[in-house]
Design a protein around this motif. Structure first.
Motif, PDB file in Angstrom:
ATOM      1  N   ARG A 188       0.807  -1.219   0.000  1.00 23.57           N
ATOM      2  CA  ARG A 188       0.000   0.000   0.000  1.00 23.57           C
ATOM      3  C   ARG A 188       0.848   1.281   0.000  1.00 23.57           C
ATOM      4  NH1 ARG A 188      -5.481  -0.490   0.765  1.00 23.57           N
ATOM      5  NH2 ARG A 188      -6.204  -2.621   1.181  1.00 23.57           N
ATOM      6  N   PRO A 189       1.941   1.351   0.788  1.00 26.33           N
ATOM      7  CA  PRO A 189       2.754   2.574   0.743  1.00 26.33           C
ATOM      8  C   PRO A 189       3.261   2.872  -0.674  1.00 26.33           C
ATOM      9  CG  PRO A 189       3.322   1.290   2.671  1.00 26.33           C
ATOM     10  CD  PRO A 189       2.434   0.435   1.845  1.00 26.33           C
ATOM     11  N   LEU A 190       3.700   1.827  -1.389  1.00 30.04           N
ATOM     12  CA  LEU A 190       4.181   2.030  -2.747  1.00 30.04           C
ATOM     13  C   LEU A 190       3.041   2.498  -3.659  1.00 30.04           C
ATOM     14  CD1 LEU A 190       6.447   1.832  -4.826  1.00 30.04           C
ATOM     15  CD2 LEU A 190       5.867  -0.593  -5.135  1.00 30.04           C
ATOM     16  N   ALA A 191       1.861   1.937  -3.439  1.00 34.16           N
ATOM     17  CA  ALA A 191       0.704   2.350  -4.241  1.00 34.16           C
ATOM     18  C   ALA A 191       0.392   3.822  -4.004  1.00 34.16           C
ATOM     19  CB  ALA A 191      -0.503   1.484  -3.897  1.00 34.16           C
ATOM     20  N   GLU A 192       0.431   4.251  -2.748  1.00 33.07           N
ATOM     21  CA  GLU A 192       0.142   5.644  -2.440  1.00 33.07           C
ATOM     22  C   GLU A 192       1.176   6.575  -3.056  1.00 33.07           C
ATOM     23  OE1 GLU A 192      -0.220   5.973   1.752  1.00 33.07           O
ATOM     24  OE2 GLU A 192      -2.049   4.734   1.873  1.00 33.07           O
ATOM     25  N   ARG A 193       2.450   6.153  -3.046  1.00 32.06           N
ATOM     26  CA  ARG A 193       3.492   6.988  -3.652  1.00 32.06           C
ATOM     27  C   ARG A 193       3.292   7.088  -5.162  1.00 32.06           C
ATOM     28  NH1 ARG A 193       6.892   4.190  -0.022  1.00 32.06           N
ATOM     29  NH2 ARG A 193       7.744   2.885  -1.703  1.00 32.06           N
ATOM     30  N   SER A 194       2.771   6.019  -5.768  1.00 35.13           N
ATOM     31  CA  SER A 194       2.596   6.028  -7.225  1.00 35.13           C
ATOM     32  C   SER A 194       1.502   6.991  -7.649  1.00 35.13           C
ATOM     33  CB  SER A 194       2.259   4.616  -7.721  1.00 35.13           C
ATOM     34  OG  SER A 194       0.931   4.256  -7.379  1.00 35.13           O
ATOM     35  N   MET A 195       0.610   7.345  -6.718  1.00 27.76           N
ATOM     36  CA  MET A 195      -0.495   8.242  -7.059  1.00 27.76           C
ATOM     37  C   MET A 195      -0.169   9.705  -6.757  1.00 27.76           C
ATOM     38  SD  MET A 195      -3.929   6.139  -5.992  1.00 27.76           S
ATOM     39  CE  MET A 195      -3.489   5.988  -4.256  1.00 27.76           C
ATOM     40  N   GLN A 196       0.998   9.953  -6.202  1.00 30.45           N
ATOM     41  CA  GLN A 196       1.359  11.331  -5.846  1.00 30.45           C
ATOM     42  C   GLN A 196       1.953  12.070  -7.047  1.00 30.45           C
ATOM     43  OE1 GLN A 196       3.940  10.913  -2.435  1.00 30.45           O
ATOM     44  NE2 GLN A 196       2.249  10.355  -1.071  1.00 30.45           N
TER      45      GLN A 196
END
Length: 627
Positions: free
Chosen positions: A619-627
């Motif tokens: 999830r942290p990587l997913a959130e970074r990908s949306m920034q």
């Protein structure tokens, strides 16, 4: 909407089927400029890894689809409230599980088959209906997709589809299930029932003051007085300033002569048509008419009725067959017939009845109406002058009544009106442009000068709020009549429900419905062919549902249609073998059950694959990908 989408996210179909069966351009609108990131996986299932880029593309596709549905671009907070991120994770995990299964099963797609799938896509067809290589490149370029990425995506979709189709295609729900559903849907019943009304209970006595007071306090919100507003308005439309006395007779006469056809009503006739197979038969019939045979006798000879030969009422220009119009309107007298005439479908003889000659209204008949029309037309040209006079007066500090006087308009004051357009006694208040005017009146405050409301095509309504009476709780004294009526109705409903329950219990104990009906002075009614969910004019939905609450002999009571009265019913017959109504959608419903069952199996298979392969989400990587 949010709740339904959240519920939908719990099913396999909503989570992954769209991804599995997605057509070529499921990711259109997402620029390939997003294709940056690391090799780390956001989702891992077995040996299949989903990159941050793929997560971002799928997330944006979901967000775009929802934004189109809502008609506005959703914010990240709104997307989170809708559960978009979790839906995307579920979709990607399901897709990855199918990809891993495809690898394990060595499923693939030949280059020829892949080429055929792309060629068959209607999006890439040229004007000749065949695959167009230039269109293919252009469309992908405009969508921000590289050809290699599209081809890889299309191949992946096709391979996944092989698994889905193998599981679900041709699936049929178990016969026991479909038979049970058919029987449930098709079953019909016959019921005997009584309709109980307030005449079947003792009259309800007026409530004592303390009883009514307690009841009123419990229901006080129901009698709350709405907000009322007092306002003055001034309407300006051509009709408001038109002065017919300024239009003299000479002008009216000139207008009448110029448009005289407008007041002319053309001649109309009822036309009947008798057709013949050939000219000889028609000529023979014409000879009979000349010898004294009646038209009606000829109609009877052909075995026809008056309805069969009647064409209808027409003007000459309105005749459907203009070849017959001349003949029909050349008949000189009422009930006369024409010579043999060639129509669109062969030779005919016509008869004309109910002849109404052409009429033209005289000048004296229409001059006042015409004078008024001319005055309104003139007023339309003068309207802006009056508008400016009113606005100038207001700009110079005049009140709305004073400005109306200067503009020679009539101010109207509404003493009290609520937002629904009713006065204090509940009467409808007449207003020009009522909905629009009321909406503006209830937006503004006391004494404020506001822009006018549009009135018709080119008119205006100025208004000014004079007083606001806030909503408030009415006292019992104010609402006593309404409260007594409502309390009485409630007691009657309660007493009638008790009477119906008591009556139903008597039937259960063995008394005959007919005997009870005779005792009450009412009749036993019967309803046959009753089905579940039927909409019936006599039986309420609650009564229909109650009728299916037991087997033959089942007794029940329920409120009547619209909550009025009570129904006591007894099931006298159950038909479980009723045929399906050909107009119903029962078969489609059975097919839907089969599809749902197939989806359930697919859901279970994917869930099992995820368990066997193991699924992890970063999830942290997913959130970074949306920034």
């Amino acid at each position: 909407m949010l709740e339904s989408l959240r519920k939908g996210a719990q099913t396999w179909v909503a989570k992954a089927l769209m991804l599995i069966l997605v057509v070529s351009f499921g990711v259109w609108g997402i620029s390939s400029s997003l294709a940056t990131g690391t090799s780390n996986a956001v989702v891992t299932v077995g040996d299949v890894k989903v990159s941050p880029t793929d997560f971002r593309l799928t997330y944006e596709r979901q967000l775009s689809a929802l934004s189109q549905r809502f008609g506005t671009r959703l914010t990240s907070e709104q997307a989170r409230a809708l559960g978009v991120e979790n839906q995307v994770f579920a979709e990607l995990v399901a897709g990855a599980a199918l990809d891993q299964l495809s690898r394990d099963m060595n499923l693939g797609l030949s280059k020829d088959r892949l080429a055929q799938l792309i060629a068959d896509d209607p999006a890439f067809r040229g004007p000749n209906g065949r695959f167009d290589r230039v269109a293919f490149s252009s469309i992908l370029r405009n969508a921000g997709l590289r050809e290699d990425d599209y081809i890889r995506n299309r191949s992946q979709v096709a391979v996944r589809s092989q698994v889905v189709e193998a599981v679900t295609d041709g699936y049929k729900a178990p016969a026991a299930l479909t038979d049970a559903v058919k029987q449930y849907r098709n079953e019909t019943r016959v019921v005997d029932y009584l309709l109980l009304s307030n005449a079947n209970i003792d009259p309800v006595k007026a409530p004592a003051h303390d009883v009514l007071s307690r009841w009123f306090e419990e229901n006080k919100a129901k009698y709350r007085a709405p907000e009322y507003r007092k306002f003055t308005y001034v309407a300006l439309a051509p009709e408001d300033i038109a002065d017919p006395t300024t239009i003299d007779d000479a002008v009216v006469r000139e207008e009448y002569d110029k448009n005289k056809d407008r007041y002319r009503t053309p001649e109309t006739r009822t036309v009947e048509q008798l057709t013949f197979p050939d000219r000889k038969a028609a000529d023979d019939a014409a000879a009979k008419l000349a010898a004294g045979t009646t038209f009606d006798a000829l109609v009877a000879e052909q075995g026809k009725s008056a309805v069969d030969v009647r064409l209808g009422d027409f003007t000459k220009a309105g005749m459907p067959d203009q070849a017959l119009a001349e003949a029909a309107f050349a008949i000189p007298q009422e009930g006369g017939t024409s010579a043999v005439t060639e129509g669109m479908f062969g030779p005919v003889i016509l008869r004309a009845t109910n002849i109404r000659p052409e009429t033209t209204k005289s000048f004296d008949e229409v001059k006042e109406e015409l004078r008024k029309e001319l005055a309104i037309a003139q007023a339309s040209q003068d309207l802006m002058t009056v508008h400016d006079r009113f606005e100038d007066a207001r700009a110079n500090g005049a009140g709305i009544e004073e400005a109306a006087t200067e503009a020679r308009l009539k101010p109207v004051t509404i003493e009290a009106i609520d937002s629904a357009g009713k006065g204090k006694t509940g009467e409808e208040v007449a207003l020009p442009e009522k909905a629009a005017l009321l909406a503006e009146v209830f937006k503004t405050d006391i004494g404020l000068e506001t822009p006018p409301v549009n009135y018709g095509r080119d008119g205006y309504i100025w208004y000014e709020v004079r007083d606001i009476v806030p909503e408030r709780d009415r006292t019992l004294e104010e609402a006593e009549d309404m409260a007594v009526a409502d309390w009485t109705a409630e007691q009657q409903r309660s007493a009638l429900a008790s009477k119906a329950t008591e009556t139903a219990e008597r039937v259960r104990k063995g008394e005959k419905l007919a005997d009870i009906a005779a005792e009450m002075g009412i009749a036993v009614e019967t309803k046959a062919g009753l089905t579940r969910g039927a909409e019936d004019v006599a039986l309420s939905p609650a009564a229909v549902s109650a009728a299916f609450g037991g087997s033959v002999g089942h007794v029940a009571n329920a409120p009547g249609v619209g909550g009025e009265g009570q129904i006591v019913l007894q099931v006298t017959e159950v038909n479980s073998d009723a045929a399906t109504d050909p107009l119903s959608n029962a078969e489609q419903q059975i097919e839907a059950i089969a599809r749902a069952s197939g989806d359930d199996i697919l859901d279970q298979m994917v869930s099992s694959l995820q368990t066997n392969y193991g699924a992890t989400i970063n999830r942290p990587l997913a959130e970074r990908s949306m920034q």
